[in-house]
Design a protein around this motif. Structure first.
Motif, PDB file in Angstrom:
ATOM      1  N   VAL A  99      -0.525 -20.768  11.372  1.00  0.00           N
ATOM      2  CA  VAL A  99      -0.002 -19.229  11.804  1.00  0.00           C
ATOM      3  C   VAL A  99       0.741 -18.224  11.127  1.00  0.00           C
ATOM      4  O   VAL A  99       1.119 -17.578  10.299  1.00  0.00           O
ATOM      5  CB  VAL A  99       0.739 -19.395  13.773  1.00  0.00           C
ATOM      6  CG1 VAL A  99       1.063 -17.267  13.513  1.00  0.00           C
ATOM      7  CG2 VAL A  99      -0.542 -19.529  14.617  1.00  0.00           C
ATOM      8  N   GLY A 100       2.509 -19.080  10.467  1.00  0.00           N
ATOM      9  CA  GLY A 100       2.974 -18.512   9.616  1.00  0.00           C
ATOM     10  C   GLY A 100       2.173 -17.419   8.032  1.00  0.00           C
ATOM     11  O   GLY A 100       2.375 -17.044   7.333  1.00  0.00           O
ATOM     12  N   TYR A 101       1.382 -18.868   7.754  1.00  0.00           N
ATOM     13  CA  TYR A 101       0.813 -18.669   6.597  1.00  0.00           C
ATOM     14  C   TYR A 101      -0.534 -17.715   6.890  1.00  0.00           C
ATOM     15  O   TYR A 101      -0.381 -16.570   5.912  1.00  0.00           O
ATOM     16  CB  TYR A 101      -0.163 -19.611   6.248  1.00  0.00           C
ATOM     17  CG  TYR A 101       1.033 -20.867   5.585  1.00  0.00           C
ATOM     18  CD1 TYR A 101       1.655 -20.828   4.509  1.00  0.00           C
ATOM     19  CD2 TYR A 101       1.117 -22.048   6.453  1.00  0.00           C
ATOM     20  CE1 TYR A 101       2.498 -21.651   4.114  1.00  0.00           C
ATOM     21  CE2 TYR A 101       2.168 -22.740   5.897  1.00  0.00           C
ATOM     22  CZ  TYR A 101       3.120 -23.005   4.537  1.00  0.00           C
ATOM     23  OH  TYR A 101       3.403 -23.721   3.862  1.00  0.00           O
ATOM     24  N   VAL A 102      -1.074 -17.571   8.082  1.00  0.00           N
ATOM     25  CA  VAL A 102      -1.886 -16.184   7.868  1.00  0.00           C
ATOM     26  C   VAL A 102      -1.034 -15.399   8.378  1.00  0.00           C
ATOM     27  O   VAL A 102      -2.416 -13.921   8.004  1.00  0.00           O
ATOM     28  CB  VAL A 102      -3.122 -16.621   9.656  1.00  0.00           C
ATOM     29  CG1 VAL A 102      -3.612 -15.308   9.742  1.00  0.00           C
ATOM     30  CG2 VAL A 102      -3.758 -17.629   8.741  1.00  0.00           C
ATOM     31  N   THR A 103      -0.640 -15.017   9.166  1.00  0.00           N
ATOM     32  CA  THR A 103       0.205 -13.511   8.970  1.00  0.00           C
ATOM     33  C   THR A 103       1.327 -13.311   8.633  1.00  0.00           C
ATOM     34  O   THR A 103       1.477 -11.853   8.439  1.00  0.00           O
ATOM     35  CB  THR A 103       0.894 -13.594  11.001  1.00  0.00           C
ATOM     36  OG1 THR A 103       1.552 -14.923  10.899  1.00  0.00           O
ATOM     37  CG2 THR A 103       0.393 -13.960  11.829  1.00  0.00           C
ATOM     38  N   GLY A 104       1.646 -13.852   7.885  1.00  0.00           N
ATOM     39  CA  GLY A 104       2.506 -13.855   6.314  1.00  0.00           C
ATOM     40  C   GLY A 104       2.015 -12.562   6.257  1.00  0.00           C
ATOM     41  O   GLY A 104       2.805 -11.406   5.482  1.00  0.00           O
ATOM     42  N   PRO A 105       0.933 -12.217   4.754  1.00  0.00           N
ATOM     43  CA  PRO A 105       0.617 -11.434   4.471  1.00  0.00           C
ATOM     44  C   PRO A 105       0.470  -9.978   4.958  1.00  0.00           C
ATOM     45  O   PRO A 105       0.605  -8.835   4.348  1.00  0.00           O
ATOM     46  CB  PRO A 105      -0.516 -11.988   3.268  1.00  0.00           C
ATOM     47  CG  PRO A 105      -0.058 -13.704   3.637  1.00  0.00           C
ATOM     48  CD  PRO A 105       0.748 -13.804   5.718  1.00  0.00           C
ATOM     49  N   LEU A 106       0.244 -10.623   6.180  1.00  0.00           N
ATOM     50  CA  LEU A 106      -0.938  -9.451   6.907  1.00  0.00           C
ATOM     51  C   LEU A 106       0.385  -8.934   7.648  1.00  0.00           C
ATOM     52  O   LEU A 106       0.381  -7.167   7.460  1.00  0.00           O
ATOM     53  CB  LEU A 106      -1.436  -9.969   8.301  1.00  0.00           C
ATOM     54  CG  LEU A 106      -2.558 -10.820   7.661  1.00  0.00           C
ATOM     55  CD1 LEU A 106      -3.498 -10.745   9.413  1.00  0.00           C
ATOM     56  CD2 LEU A 106      -3.806  -9.480   6.738  1.00  0.00           C
ATOM     57  N   THR A 107       1.286  -8.789   7.431  1.00  0.00           N
ATOM     58  CA  THR A 107       2.961  -8.020   8.051  1.00  0.00           C
ATOM     59  C   THR A 107       3.732  -7.467   7.232  1.00  0.00           C
ATOM     60  O   THR A 107       4.525  -6.984   7.405  1.00  0.00           O
ATOM     61  CB  THR A 107       3.713  -9.126   8.991  1.00  0.00           C
ATOM     62  OG1 THR A 107       4.353 -10.401   8.229  1.00  0.00           O
ATOM     63  CG2 THR A 107       3.590  -9.941   9.439  1.00  0.00           C
ATOM     64  N   ALA A 108       3.319  -8.009   5.429  1.00  0.00           N
ATOM     65  CA  ALA A 108       4.165  -7.092   5.058  1.00  0.00           C
ATOM     66  C   ALA A 108       3.037  -6.313   4.066  1.00  0.00           C
ATOM     67  O   ALA A 108       3.339  -5.428   3.138  1.00  0.00           O
ATOM     68  CB  ALA A 108       3.789  -8.628   3.269  1.00  0.00           C
ATOM     69  N   LEU A 109       1.550  -6.202   4.419  1.00  0.00           N
ATOM     70  CA  LEU A 109       0.607  -5.274   4.131  1.00  0.00           C
ATOM     71  C   LEU A 109       1.635  -3.377   4.339  1.00  0.00           C
ATOM     72  O   LEU A 109       2.371  -3.087   5.751  1.00  0.00           O
ATOM     73  CB  LEU A 109      -0.297  -4.809   4.564  1.00  0.00           C
ATOM     74  CG  LEU A 109      -1.304  -5.956   4.282  1.00  0.00           C
ATOM     75  CD1 LEU A 109      -2.363  -6.154   4.923  1.00  0.00           C
ATOM     76  CD2 LEU A 109      -1.092  -6.000   2.669  1.00  0.00           C
ATOM     77  N   GLN A 110       1.624  -1.838   4.091  1.00  0.00           N
ATOM     78  CA  GLN A 110       2.089  -1.401   4.207  1.00  0.00           C
ATOM     79  C   GLN A 110       1.647  -0.834   5.537  1.00  0.00           C
ATOM     80  O   GLN A 110       0.332  -0.201   5.197  1.00  0.00           O
ATOM     81  CB  GLN A 110       2.045  -0.025   3.136  1.00  0.00           C
ATOM     82  CG  GLN A 110       2.699   1.122   3.563  1.00  0.00           C
ATOM     83  CD  GLN A 110       2.534   1.980   2.509  1.00  0.00           C
ATOM     84  OE1 GLN A 110       3.082   1.429   0.954  1.00  0.00           O
ATOM     85  NE2 GLN A 110       2.080   3.162   2.397  1.00  0.00           N
ATOM     86  N   ILE A 111       1.292  -0.582   6.507  1.00  0.00           N
ATOM     87  CA  ILE A 111       0.549   0.002   7.475  1.00  0.00           C
ATOM     88  C   ILE A 111       0.073   1.722   7.212  1.00  0.00           C
ATOM     89  O   ILE A 111      -1.062   1.405   7.381  1.00  0.00           O
ATOM     90  CB  ILE A 111       1.442   0.322   9.251  1.00  0.00           C
ATOM     91  CG1 ILE A 111       2.123  -1.159   9.288  1.00  0.00           C
ATOM     92  CG2 ILE A 111       0.811   0.711  10.128  1.00  0.00           C
ATOM     93  CD1 ILE A 111       2.959  -1.114  10.529  1.00  0.00           C
ATOM     94  N   ASN A 112       0.752   2.981   6.644  1.00  0.00           N
ATOM     95  CA  ASN A 112       0.480   3.826   6.724  1.00  0.00           C
ATOM     96  C   ASN A 112      -0.302   3.832   5.150  1.00  0.00           C
ATOM     97  O   ASN A 112       0.807   4.242   4.091  1.00  0.00           O
ATOM     98  CB  ASN A 112       1.441   4.785   7.198  1.00  0.00           C
ATOM     99  CG  ASN A 112       1.194   6.252   7.130  1.00  0.00           C
ATOM    100  OD1 ASN A 112      -0.645   6.823   6.845  1.00  0.00           O
ATOM    101  ND2 ASN A 112       1.903   6.888   6.587  1.00  0.00           N
ATOM    102  N   PRO A 113      -0.872   3.941   4.875  1.00  0.00           N
ATOM    103  CA  PRO A 113      -1.872   4.204   3.522  1.00  0.00           C
ATOM    104  C   PRO A 113      -0.917   5.356   2.944  1.00  0.00           C
ATOM    105  O   PRO A 113      -1.533   5.332   1.691  1.00  0.00           O
ATOM    106  CB  PRO A 113      -2.963   3.536   3.557  1.00  0.00           C
ATOM    107  CG  PRO A 113      -3.454   4.073   4.566  1.00  0.00           C
ATOM    108  CD  PRO A 113      -2.319   3.979   5.993  1.00  0.00           C
ATOM    109  N   LEU A 114      -1.374   6.304   3.386  1.00  0.00           N
ATOM    110  CA  LEU A 114      -1.201   7.805   2.706  1.00  0.00           C
ATOM    111  C   LEU A 114       1.040   7.724   2.759  1.00  0.00           C
ATOM    112  O   LEU A 114       1.211   9.020   2.199  1.00  0.00           O
ATOM    113  CB  LEU A 114      -1.465   8.899   4.376  1.00  0.00           C
ATOM    114  CG  LEU A 114      -2.980   8.504   3.395  1.00  0.00           C
ATOM    115  CD1 LEU A 114      -3.148   9.322   4.829  1.00  0.00           C
ATOM    116  CD2 LEU A 114      -3.270   9.140   2.171  1.00  0.00           C
ATOM    117  N   ALA A 115       1.664   6.935   3.226  1.00  0.00           N
ATOM    118  CA  ALA A 115       3.034   6.838   3.407  1.00  0.00           C
ATOM    119  C   ALA A 115       3.611   7.237   2.054  1.00  0.00           C
ATOM    120  O   ALA A 115       2.934   7.004   0.428  1.00  0.00           O
ATOM    121  CB  ALA A 115       3.843   5.218   3.396  1.00  0.00           C
TER     122      ALA A 115
END
Length: 133
Positions: A66-82
């Motif tokens: 679970v940590g290996y799968v969710t780790g990269p996902l939690t590091a993604l920028q949520i708002n691409p227009l930020a």
């Protein structure tokens, strides 16, 4: 005319040959699958795909993954227009009534406007840490 008939015959022969090869391969695959299913150990009348399965080991493998799968996902920028000039969340509305403390929406939209990732958000970040991210 004879050449045209020869071409049609050779084309038909090639098609029949291809169909025969496809059927042979399909038959071999079905035969191999049936042999593997009959050789697999039985658990409650159902074959186990990997033989004897250890539920505890499977659970540990799942929680470790679970940590290996969710780790990269939690590091993604949520708002691409930020941090761009066209960010619709880069606005704040504030007001102050009499002597009361001013109220603004900047506290809510600031993490998204800065381009924070999911793990950096106030409430969501705590949840992602629980998931191992």
């Amino acid at each position: 005319m004879a050449r045209n008939a020869d071409r049609q015959t050779s084309t038909a022969q090639r098609a029949l040959l291809r169909a025969g090869i496809a059927l042979t391969v399909a038959g071999l695959a079905l035969g191999a699958g049936g042999a593997a299913a009959s050789a697999a150990p039985q658990a409650g009348g159902l074959p186990l795909p990997g033989g004897d399965a250890d539920p505890q080991a499977a659970g540990q493998a799942l929680t470790g993954t679970v940590g290996y799968v969710t780790g990269p996902l939690t590091a993604l920028q949520i708002n691409p227009l930020a941090k761009t000039g066209v960010d619709p969340l880069d606005n704040a509305v504030g007001t102050q009534v009499a002597d009361f403390k001013p109220v603004s929406t900047a506290a809510v939209t600031a993490p998204l406007t800065r381009g924070d990732a999911a793990r950096d958000l106030p409430v969501v970040g705590q949840v992602t840490k629980l998931l191992g991210g």
